[in-house]
Design an enzyme around this catalytic site. Sequence first.
Site, short mmCIF file in Angstrom:
data_model
loop_
_atom_site.label_atom_id
_atom_site.label_comp_id
_atom_site.label_asym_id
_atom_site.label_seq_id
_atom_site.Cartn_x
_atom_site.Cartn_y
_atom_site.Cartn_z
N ASP A 1 -0.03 -6.49 6.91
CA ASP A 1 0.78 -5.45 6.28
C ASP A 1 0.66 -5.58 4.76
O ASP A 1 0.87 -6.67 4.20
CB ASP A 1 2.26 -5.58 6.68
N ASN B 1 2.96 3.15 -3.91
CA ASN B 1 2.74 4.60 -3.84
C ASN B 1 3.62 5.34 -4.84
O ASN B 1 3.17 6.28 -5.50
CB ASN B 1 3.01 5.11 -2.43
N ASP C 1 -4.08 5.40 -1.06
CA ASP C 1 -5.16 5.61 -0.09
C ASP C 1 -6.37 4.74 -0.41
O ASP C 1 -7.05 4.23 0.50
CB ASP C 1 -5.57 7.08 -0.08
N GLU D 1 0.69 1.40 6.45
CA GLU D 1 0.00 0.35 5.70
C GLU D 1 -0.22 -0.90 6.55
O GLU D 1 -0.54 -1.96 6.03
CB GLU D 1 0.81 -0.03 4.45
#
Length: 339
Positions: free
Chosen positions: A213, A221, A230, A256
């Site tokens: 993770d 983000n 991304d 993620e």
Amino acid sequence: MKFAENSGQAAEYLRQAVPLMVKHNIPPNPLNYALWYTYVSKRVPELNQELDKTLTTYGTCPSLVGEQMFREHMIKDEIDSAENVQAGLIALVNNLHEHAAETVENTKDYSDVLQDSLSALKGESDQELPLESIIHTLASKTEEISVSTQRFQSRIDEAQAEIEALKAELDKTRQDARVDPLTGLFNRRVFEAELSTLLHGEAKGGVTLVMVDVDHFKKFNDTYGHLMGDKVLQYVGKLLMETCKQPMLPVRFGGEEFAVLMPATTVNDASELANFLREKIQAIRIKQKKSGEVISSITASFGIAQNQPGETIENLVERADKALYAAKENGRNQVQVSG
């Protein structure tokens, strides 16, 4: 949808599914049995949620509702793919039929002209035509049939190309249902099918599961934007793909979070590989084009669990998730092994 259970697991699902169908007055036809077999296997959570809601509302599952669930959750990809290809083939065949009919008609006209010209040359025609006129007519019609035949051949060549394109589209559709478009890794559907095969097939050496993770990804983000997020996911996906070679299977688990199946791999070896990946991710440097800022705050946490005899997919994933949660709680950017 493919079913990877061995005979023992399939029999267990049968023992669970049939009483539920009887309890809720579900007709025992193949479609309903497939639905309830999938329900007790818990492989499609969305289907379970819809069935539970339907039972609450109706006390049973009406036939039309069941058929819709079957189409939506079990054969949707196959139906959509088949319908698109079928439509393309029908259009292709209709187009070829039109061109074939035109060519046949032109061929018939040419045959009539040949017959008339032959009769005229033999003096069997009612009309006396000069040789020059007969030759001119033959030349003209020969040119027309030649052009018509070339057009039809060209259309056949185009049709061949269209057929190849339709085949490629069908292959791509099948692939899209299994591959995450952002990272190029296989998705959770493939992960669950492969893990089911490994667990129920009693693979030698068992299987070790590594959950990965990306730390503080939501904050990343929010700070740098989804396009930068991304890029991070794509880098992690590429790293997993290049590092975790067969028979290992890296997948994008969701958001993620990633997962790696490691058949016949010890916990120590899995931990060593996880730490290698952790260091590689920690070394990521991304430069923003606009500001020129170099982002170097990317890390990931890892949770590892090795399967136990008779363990279900859910239990193994849960134990790996707990180890991952422990890594997060203990400060992130580390590897934790399930006890």
